[in-house]
Design a protein around this motif. Structure first.
Motif, PDB file in Angstrom:
ATOM      1  N   PHE B 244       0.808  -1.212   0.000  1.00  0.00           N
ATOM      2  CA  PHE B 244       0.000   0.000   0.000  1.00  0.00           C
ATOM      3  C   PHE B 244       0.844   1.267   0.000  1.00  0.00           C
ATOM      4  N   TYR B 251      -1.095  -1.893 -12.275  1.00  0.00           N
ATOM      5  CA  TYR B 251      -2.474  -2.233 -11.951  1.00  0.00           C
ATOM      6  C   TYR B 251      -2.755  -1.961 -10.474  1.00  0.00           C
ATOM      7  N   ALA B 254      -3.194   1.714  -9.979  1.00  0.00           N
ATOM      8  CA  ALA B 254      -4.495   2.207 -10.448  1.00  0.00           C
ATOM      9  C   ALA B 254      -5.599   1.792  -9.473  1.00  0.00           C
ATOM     10  N   LEU B 255      -5.501   0.554  -9.005  1.00  0.00           N
ATOM     11  CA  LEU B 255      -6.502   0.029  -8.083  1.00  0.00           C
ATOM     12  C   LEU B 255      -6.524   0.861  -6.807  1.00  0.00           C
ATOM     13  N   LEU B 256      -5.344   1.134  -6.261  1.00  0.00           N
ATOM     14  CA  LEU B 256      -5.269   1.906  -5.015  1.00  0.00           C
ATOM     15  C   LEU B 256      -5.774   3.324  -5.229  1.00  0.00           C
ATOM     16  N   ALA B 258      -7.946   4.317  -7.230  1.00  0.00           N
ATOM     17  CA  ALA B 258      -9.377   4.383  -7.572  1.00  0.00           C
ATOM     18  C   ALA B 258     -10.271   4.340  -6.344  1.00  0.00           C
ATOM     19  N   VAL B 259      -9.719   3.904  -5.212  1.00  0.00           N
ATOM     20  CA  VAL B 259     -10.558   3.765  -4.018  1.00  0.00           C
ATOM     21  C   VAL B 259     -10.951   5.144  -3.496  1.00  0.00           C
ATOM     22  N   ARG B 270      -5.348  10.592  -9.408  1.00  0.00           N
ATOM     23  CA  ARG B 270      -6.093   9.384  -9.708  1.00  0.00           C
ATOM     24  C   ARG B 270      -5.690   8.850 -11.074  1.00  0.00           C
ATOM     25  N   ILE B 272      -7.053   6.757 -13.849  1.00  0.00           N
ATOM     26  CA  ILE B 272      -8.288   6.153 -14.329  1.00  0.00           C
ATOM     27  C   ILE B 272      -7.940   5.163 -15.426  1.00  0.00           C
ATOM     28  N   LEU B 273      -8.240   3.892 -15.180  1.00  0.00           N
ATOM     29  CA  LEU B 273      -7.979   2.887 -16.209  1.00  0.00           C
ATOM     30  C   LEU B 273      -9.037   2.997 -17.286  1.00  0.00           C
ATOM     31  N   GLN B 274      -8.626   2.897 -18.511  1.00  0.00           N
ATOM     32  CA  GLN B 274      -9.604   2.922 -19.598  1.00  0.00           C
ATOM     33  C   GLN B 274     -10.123   1.510 -19.838  1.00  0.00           C
ATOM     34  N   ARG B 292      -4.968  -2.318 -20.798  1.00  0.00           N
ATOM     35  CA  ARG B 292      -5.463  -1.201 -19.989  1.00  0.00           C
ATOM     36  C   ARG B 292      -4.332  -0.442 -19.313  1.00  0.00           C
TER      37      ARG B 292
END
Lengths: 363, 321
Positions: B244, B251, B254-256, B258-259, B270, B272-274, B292
């Motif tokens: 973290f 990936y 991006a995941l972190l 996006a929260v 941020r 943002i994954l397309q 992605r």
């Protein structure tokens, strides 16, 4: 053989559906005629909204004395756990509850009381001036209609335009919500799309008539985080582009922090606290709001600390505590809380809390 | 925490796609595609990823609740894949699972006592009086009144049902518990009660958890180590802190990012994954994430990135990290 007849049955019922619609939607006349105009700047003003449901011959409050307002261009978050009445509130606003629900109070949209409008007047507002997005993009789209006809349906109903124009505007809408290959997608069915794409379609339908008020009920709850981020970004962009006011219903405090200007926190059918987003997160006044904020694990926490849950469960609608509805779970509960329902106390500018602890501060 | 409890090597689960009149095999959904890891006794391994990434299938394959296509599974140095039915049943005493949906995973016609005694009956443990005692003590342990044992599932709230599900997994004194989205269906105020309960039980019974979830905040809170999965494969594995604070895979980053954080003043960049998750029936060539990935280069479309230790105990599958 069975499947064929079933299929025919589906087709027949669809045809029937369309006929019913044709009968029930009269051509639009004097739709914008204001009823009971009063000079307000707020897009929506809800006052003392009560919703009661009949269970075994007795009426129970699902929503009690809910009041809030939404200013032009603002995003108001309605937060609470499941069963707190946030969805019922939103459905009551647009009069989508069953006729058996007993609704009282007032819902003024641009000065008109929506609760006193006739069904046909209400239908002209819904989808045109006020539109909705729901949680499940799969269940809110019609599986047997193509995407194109579902978007143009809204336009054809509310705008006096030809099918060709409606189609062209629908393609435009799809472009705005970031759908790749919009011309092809117009010709596809909902099952051919992913969850995120379907929610984009829902947004396109909702925004097609450029509504003044958008009601979004858990719009990203069914989506994965990376898709949720896409949709939230889209909603922000669309909201500011169209100048739409939004009522955002969610249980996710992260989504609230990101999207909302002001927040109303609901618990067991009541608004327990309402204020600007900063006040709610940094200076919460109601023990329930504080409890919620302490209960969630934080991804940006530096060190690992034990979560502080709110003990107990949400009371059932048939067994609501008589006075303060949060009293049985509250850590600060006093004798008074069990006998006298607390009113909303103003604790700050535009910040109210339904808790006796705030009474002292007010004096 | 030094002893290895579970060792998974190159675990694969491919679901065949059958087409046509003869139901010929026309391809496969590669739900889990080469997972190798070790789970230490007493630790909590978090598994995160988006829906369809194979995290639940992985959890079930470890118990052989779905039969893995290939790979090896060693639980306490015993080969799980080589076990016959009765051996497997005996081994499952020590490996239990808690499911996501507390409504669907309890038999509505069984009382709580029946649900909780069934595992003991299957394994021939105790006489009926001792079983009843055990049921009552375990109910008390998970925070339910022992007198509830005669009630049916519909009489409980979601949080209480999940406690029953946990009690059922716990009643045989397992060593390993696979928790498949155990708090996803619960409200926030109840969710934290269950998380605290799981932490307490782990302490008291020296349990090892594989905690499968999509909620990154919850996973961060409860896990010692975290595995990030994407399209059936491992993207990154590291201690919770390292993952973290210093995510290496694009990936994961991006995941972190996006929260949504419950902090209105937090300003974060941020990513943002397309686009959407590709289909696991037809995964992209090379690195499965390249379609992605904001950093993708030519090599990513051609070569599968190898799983390597980028930092001490910090593993990643990315050409660029």
């Amino acid at each position: 053989m069975v499947s064929i007849s079933l299929y025919m049955g589906c087709l027949f019922s669809q045809g029937f559906f369309v006929i019913v619609f044709a009968v029930y939607f009269p051509p639009r006349q004097d739709a914008k005629e204001p009823i009971g105009v009063c000079p307000v700047s707020n897009v929506l003003e809800v006052e003392n909204l009560n919703v009661e449901f009949n269970m075994d011959g007795k009426y129970y409050h699902a929503v009690r004395d809910v009041s809030f307002y939404i200013e032009p261009g603002e995003v108001l978050g309605l937060v609470g756990e499941s069963g707190c009445g946030k969805s019922v509130t939103s459905l009551a606003l647009v009069r989508l509850l069953t006729k058996t629900a007993r609704i009282s109070g007032s819902v003024r949209y641009n000065g008109r009381d929506l609760l006193t409008l006739s069904d046909s007047q209400m239908r002209q507002i819904r989808g045109d001036e006020i539109s909705m997005i729901f949680q499940e993009p799969m269940t809110s789209l019609n599986p047997v209609y193509k995407i194109g006809s579902q978007i143009s349906e809204t336009l054809l109903l509310h705008r006096n335009i030809s099918a060709r124009e409606a189609f062209a505007q629908s393609v435009e809408m799809l472009k705005k919500v970031g759908i790749p290959r919009p011309d092809d997608i117009m010709d596809e069915y909902p099952h051919q799309l992913s969850g995120g794409m379907r929610q984009r379609i829902m947004i396109a339908i909702a925004m097609a008539c450029n509504p003044q008020l958008l009601i979004a009920d858990e719009p990203t709850t069914a989506l994965d985080v990376t898709i949720q981020a896409q949709i939230l970004e889209l909603m922000k962009g669309i909201g500011s582009e169209f100048g739409t006011s939004t009522l955002l219903i969610t249980h996710d405090l992260g989504v609230v922090a990101e999207m909302c200007n002001r927040v109303a926190v609901m618990y067991a059918g009541e608004v327990v606290e309402q204020g600007k987003v900063d006040d709610i997160f940094y200076n919460p006044q109601h023990p329930y709001t504080r409890g919620l904020l302490n209960a969630i694990p934080k991804i940006d926490a530096e060190s690992k600390s034990r979560l502080q849950p709110i003990e107990g469960n949400v009371p059932s609608i048939t067994r609501m505590p008589r006075a303060c509805r949060f009293a049985p779970r509250c850590v600060h509960v006093m004798d008074r809380c069990k006998v006298e329902p607390p009113p909303l106390f103003e604790t700050d500018d535009e910040h109210v809390a339904r808790c006796w602890l705030n009474e002292v501060k007010e004096a | 925490m030094s002893e290895v409890l579970l060792e998974v090597k190159d675990l694969k689960k491919h679901f065949p796609i059958r087409r046509g009149f003869l139901r010929r095999r026309a391809g496969a959904v590669r739900a889990v595609d080469g997972i190798s890891l070790q789970v230490m006794a007493g630790e909590t391994l978090g598994v995160v990823g988006e829906s369809g990434c194979g995290k639940s299938t992985m959890g079930r394959s470890i118990l052989r609740l779905v039969e893995p296509t290939s790979g090896s599974l060693k639980f306490q140095n015993r080969d799980v894949m080589a076990m016959n039915k009765s051996e497997l049943r005996a081994a499952r005493r020590e490996m239990q699972i808690v499911f996501q949906d507390p409504y669907a995973s309890l038999n509505p016609r069984y009382t709580v006592a029946q649900t909780l005694s069934e595992p003991m009956e299957i394994h021939g443990l105790h006489d009926s009086a001792a079983r009843r005692k055990r049921v009552e003590s375990i109910l008390d342990r998970v925070g339910l009144d022992p007198s509830y044992s005669r009630r049916f599932p519909h009489e409980f709230s979601g949080g209480q049902r999940q406690r029953i599900g946990i009690a059922r997994a716990l009643i045989l004194n397992p060593k390993l518990m696979i928790l498949d989205e155990p708090v996803a269906a619960l409200d926030v105020s109840v969710q934290s009660q269950v998380i605290n309960l799981l932490e307490d039980l782990q302490q008291d019974f020296n349990l090892t958890y594989i905690f499968v979830a999509h909620d990154l905040s919850v996973v961060k809170h409860i896990s010692n180590r975290v595995l990030v999965m994407y399209l059936g494969r491992m993207a990154e594995l590291a201690s919770s802190y390292d993952l973290f604070s210093n995510p290496l895979h694009p990936y994961t980053r991006a995941l972190l990012s996006a929260v949504p954080v419950p902090n209105p003043r937090a300003k974060r960049e941020r990513i943002i994954l397309q686009g959407d998750l590709p289909s696991p029936a037809n995964p992209p060539s090379g690195c499965v994430f390249h379609t992605r990935c904001p950093l993708a280069q030519d090599i990513c479309t051609q070569k599968v990135p190898e799983w390597r230790e980028a930092d001490a105990n910090h593993f990643v599958a990315c050409h660029l990290a």
